[in-house]
Enzyme design. Structure first.
Site, mmCIF file in Angstrom:
data_model
loop_
_atom_site.group_PDB
_atom_site.id
_atom_site.type_symbol
_atom_site.label_atom_id
_atom_site.label_comp_id
_atom_site.label_asym_id
_atom_site.label_seq_id
_atom_site.Cartn_x
_atom_site.Cartn_y
_atom_site.Cartn_z
ATOM 1 N N PRO A 47 0.779 -1.239 0.000
ATOM 2 C CA PRO A 47 0.000 0.000 0.000
ATOM 3 C C PRO A 47 0.814 1.295 0.000
ATOM 4 O O PRO A 47 0.227 2.371 0.078
ATOM 5 C CB PRO A 47 -0.807 -0.115 1.296
ATOM 6 N N LYS A 58 6.695 2.253 1.694
ATOM 7 C CA LYS A 58 8.072 2.479 1.235
ATOM 8 C C LYS A 58 8.103 3.456 0.064
ATOM 9 O O LYS A 58 9.066 4.204 -0.097
ATOM 10 C CB LYS A 58 8.720 1.133 0.887
ATOM 11 N N ASP A 113 2.118 -6.186 -13.940
ATOM 12 C CA ASP A 113 2.846 -7.339 -13.396
ATOM 13 C C ASP A 113 4.335 -7.021 -13.549
ATOM 14 O O ASP A 113 4.826 -6.871 -14.670
ATOM 15 C CB ASP A 113 2.456 -8.600 -14.188
ATOM 16 N N CYS A 136 8.998 -9.473 4.585
ATOM 17 C CA CYS A 136 8.597 -9.422 6.006
ATOM 18 C C CYS A 136 8.366 -10.867 6.467
ATOM 19 O O CYS A 136 7.275 -11.223 6.902
ATOM 20 C CB CYS A 136 7.357 -8.563 6.206
HETATM 21 C C1 SAM Z 1 4.892 -7.005 0.765
HETATM 22 S S1 SAM Z 1 3.690 -6.241 -0.201
HETATM 23 C C2 SAM Z 1 4.436 -4.681 -0.553
HETATM 24 C C3 SAM Z 1 4.353 -3.691 0.575
HETATM 25 C C4 SAM Z 1 4.802 -2.298 0.146
HETATM 26 N N1 SAM Z 1 6.133 -2.298 -0.409
HETATM 27 C C5 SAM Z 1 4.766 -1.299 1.280
HETATM 28 O O1 SAM Z 1 5.795 -1.012 1.886
HETATM 29 O O2 SAM Z 1 3.685 -0.757 1.571
HETATM 30 C C6 SAM Z 1 3.889 -7.084 -1.711
HETATM 31 C C7 SAM Z 1 3.137 -6.484 -2.880
HETATM 32 O O3 SAM Z 1 3.531 -7.217 -4.062
HETATM 33 C C8 SAM Z 1 2.483 -7.125 -4.981
HETATM 34 N N2 SAM Z 1 2.733 -8.109 -6.048
HETATM 35 C C9 SAM Z 1 2.578 -9.448 -6.017
HETATM 36 N N3 SAM Z 1 2.917 -9.993 -7.195
HETATM 37 C C10 SAM Z 1 3.296 -8.967 -8.000
HETATM 38 C C11 SAM Z 1 3.745 -8.886 -9.347
HETATM 39 N N4 SAM Z 1 3.874 -9.969 -10.104
HETATM 40 N N5 SAM Z 1 4.039 -7.675 -9.846
HETATM 41 C C12 SAM Z 1 3.904 -6.554 -9.084
HETATM 42 N N6 SAM Z 1 3.472 -6.572 -7.814
HETATM 43 C C13 SAM Z 1 3.187 -7.760 -7.273
HETATM 44 C C14 SAM Z 1 1.251 -7.362 -4.124
HETATM 45 O O4 SAM Z 1 0.088 -6.870 -4.756
HETATM 46 C C15 SAM Z 1 1.612 -6.602 -2.842
HETATM 47 O O5 SAM Z 1 1.037 -5.327 -2.860
#
Ligand code: SAM
Length: 420
Positions: free
Chosen positions: A241, A244, A285, A353
Site C-alpha cells: 500500500p 516504502k 505485473d 517481512c
Molecule cells: C509485501 S507487499 C508490498 C508492501 C509495500 N512495499 C509497502 O511497503 O507498503 C507485496 C506487494 O507485491 C504485490 N505483487 C505481487 N505480485 C506482483 C507482481 N507480479 N508484480 C507486481 N506486484 C506484485 C502485491 O500486490 C503486494 O502489494
C-alpha cells in the site's frame, strides 16, 4: 433487546470460525462484510476480541483442556476460547462473560445442547492459573521449521513477542523528535516514532496534515538502506500500500511505483495524496514490465508475511504452509527481473517481512550463485545492531529484538550492487 456486548462477541466468534474453519485471513473476512451490521464501536470490539483470542488461543486451549471430555464442535470451542481470553486477559467480569457465552450457544440451532457444558466449564476457570501457563506456541507446521532455523529459545522469545502484539509505529515525513512530542511517543534508534497504547490513529496529531504514516519500525528500514538520492531514477517494484513508496518519494528521487493489484494501488494513491508526496504509479505485473534502466530498485517481494504475526495473529492459524514454495519461486524470478532492470553500478534492496530463510538468506545465497555481476554490500545504518548481520551480508530482523520496548516485525533485508 440483546445483552450488552453480545453482538461483538457473536461477530468475533464468526470471525474465529472463518479463520479456524475455512482458513480465511481476517482482512479477507472483513472485505466480505463479516462485520457490516455492527456499529463502528462494536466492529472495533469484535475485531479486537477475535485478534486477542487468536493471539492467546494456545494458552486458552491449555486452560480449557482439563475440563473438556472431548473436543467441542468448532463454534462452541471458539465461544469457550473467546470467553477464557476475556476472563483471563481482559479481566472481564465473570457473570457477563459466562451469560453471553451461554446465550450465544443457546441461540445456536445446531449446538444449543452444549450450553450447559459451556456454563459448567466456564465456571471452573481459575483466572489466577493463567499466568502460570506457558507462552502461547505457534502451530506445529510453522514452529517446527523455525525451531530448526533459530533454535527453541529464540522461537520462544519470538512467541512471547507475538502474544504481546505490536505498538503503533509511525514514519515521520520530517524530524522525528517534534512528532514524538506531538503524539506522546518516543523516537526509536532507527528514527521511527513509537506510540504505546495509541487510540484512534486518524485522531493523532498530524494525521490530516500528512506529517506521518503508519509503518512498523522494521518495515521502515529497507528504504533507508536503499538511500535514494534526489534526482535518481528509482523503482519501487511491489509498492502497495505504499509505505516504502512514500519514504522513497520523500528523498526527492524520481520514483516509479508499480504493483499488480489495482485495488491495493488505490491505497498508494490515497497515501501519497494525504502526505503530499509524488510518484509515478503503474498497475502492472512486475515480471512482464520494463522501462529504461533504474539507478536503484526496492524489491519488497510478496512473501509469507511470517514476520508480521504480532499484528496478524490470524496468519499462523489460517495458513498451513502449503502455498509457500510458490512464493519462494516467485521471489527468485523477481530478483532476476529486478537485476535486469538495474543500471551497471546500480543497487537493489531485496526485502521480505518473513522469518523463513527461504525468503531471505537463501534467496540471496542463490542469487549470488546465479549472477556473477553482483555483490552484497554491508548495511550500516544508525540504530542497527551489528549482530543482526547475516553471513551472506544481509540483515536479519526478528520480532524478539527490542523486546523491552515492544519488539519489531521480522524482516530480511539485503543490499545488492550490480558491478559496472
Ligand atoms: C509485501 S507487499 C508490498 C508492501 C509495500 N512495499 C509497502 O511497503 O507498503 C507485496 C506487494 O507485491 C504485490 N505483487 C505481487 N505480485 C506482483 C507482481 N507480479 N508484480 C507486481 N506486484 C506484485 C502485491 O500486490 C503486494 O502489494
Amino acid at each position: 433487546m440483546s445483552q450488552p456486548g453480545l453482538n461483538p462477541r457473536r461477530a468475533a466468534v464468526r470471525l474465529l470460525d472463518g479463520v479456524l474453519g475455512k482458513g480465511a485471513l481476517l482482512p479477507e473476512l472483513l472485505v466480505t462484510g463479516a462485520l457490516d451490521k455492527l456499529d463502528p464501536s462494536e466492529k472495533a470490539r469484535a475485531q479486537r476480541l477475535a485478534m486477542e483470542t487468536l493471539r492467546w488461543m494456545d494458552r486458552a486451549d491449555r486452560m480449557l483442556g482439563p475440563f473438556l471430555q472431548r473436543k467441542p464442535e468448532l463454534t462452541v470451542h471458539n465461544v469457550l476460547r473467546l470467553s477464557v481470553v476475556e476472563l483471563c486477559v481482559d479481566g472481564a467480569a465473570a457473570h457477563g462473560v459466562v451469560n453471553s457465552a451461554v446465550s450465544m450457544v443457546k441461540a445456536d440451532k445446531v449446538h444449543h445442547r452444549a450450553s450447559g457444558m459451556v456454563n459448567a466449564v466456564l465456571r471452573k476457570i481459575d483466572v489466577t492459573a493463567w499466568d502460570k501457563l506457558p507462552e502461547p506456541r505457534l502451530p506445529k507446521w510453522l514452529r517446527k521449521p523455525l525451531v530448526a532455523d533459530y533454535g527453541k529459545k529464540t522461537v520462544e522469545a519470538m512467541e512471547a513477542s507475538f502474544a504481546n502484539g505490536a505498538p503503533l509505529d509511525l514514519t515521520p515525513k520530517g524530524d522525528p523528535a517534534p512528532l514524538a512530542k506531538a503524539v506522546g511517543g518516543t523516537v526509536l534508534p532507527t528514527g521511527s516514532v513509537r506510540v504505546l497504547g495509541a487510540g484512534q490513529v486518524s485522531a493523532l496529531a498530524g494525521y490530516e496534515a500528512g506529517d506521518w504514516w503508519v509503518q512498523d519500525a522494521a518495515a521502515a528500514i529497507p528504504a533507508k538502506v536503499l538511500n535514494a538520492q534526489a534526482g535518481e531514477r528509482v523503482l519501487d517494484m511491489c509498492a502497495a500500500p505504499g509505505g516504502k513508496t512514500m519514504q522513497l518519494a520523500m528523498t526527492g528521487a524520481d520514483v516509479v511505483a508499480i504493483d499488480v493489484s489495482k485495488k491495493r494501488m488505490v491505497r498508494v494513491r490515497e497515501n501519497l495524496e494525504r502526505t503530499g508526496l509524488d510518484a509515478t504509479l503503474r498497475v502492472v505485473d512486475a515480471l512482464e514490465w520494463r522501462e529504461a534502466l533504474f539507478d536503484a530498485i526496492l524489491l519488497d517481494a510478496p512473501c509469507t508475511a511470517t514476520g508480521t504475526i504480532r499484528r496478524h495473529p490470524d496468519l499462523p492459524h489460517a495458513k498451513d504452509g502449503a502455498d509457500f514454495p510458490t512464493l519462494f519461486a516467485l521471489q527468485e524470478r523477481m530478483i532476476d527481473h529486478a537485476l535486469s532492470q538495474l543500471k551497471p553500478g546500480g543497487r537493489l534492496v531485496f526485502c521480505t517481512c518473513s522469518l523463513l530463510p527461504d525468503e531471505g538468506e537463501i534467496q540471496i545465497e542463490d542469487a549470488l550463485k546465479r549472477h556473477d555481476d553482483i555483490t552484497v554490500e554491508p548495511i550500516t545504518l544508525a540504530g542497527l545492531d551489528p549482530a543482526w548481520t547475516t553471513p551472506e551480508g544481509g540483515l536479519r530482523l526478528r520480532p524478539d529484538y527490542w523486546a523491552d520496548t515492544g519488539g519489531m516485525d521480522g524482516f530480511y533485508i539485503a543490499m545488492i550492487r550490480k558491478t559496472v
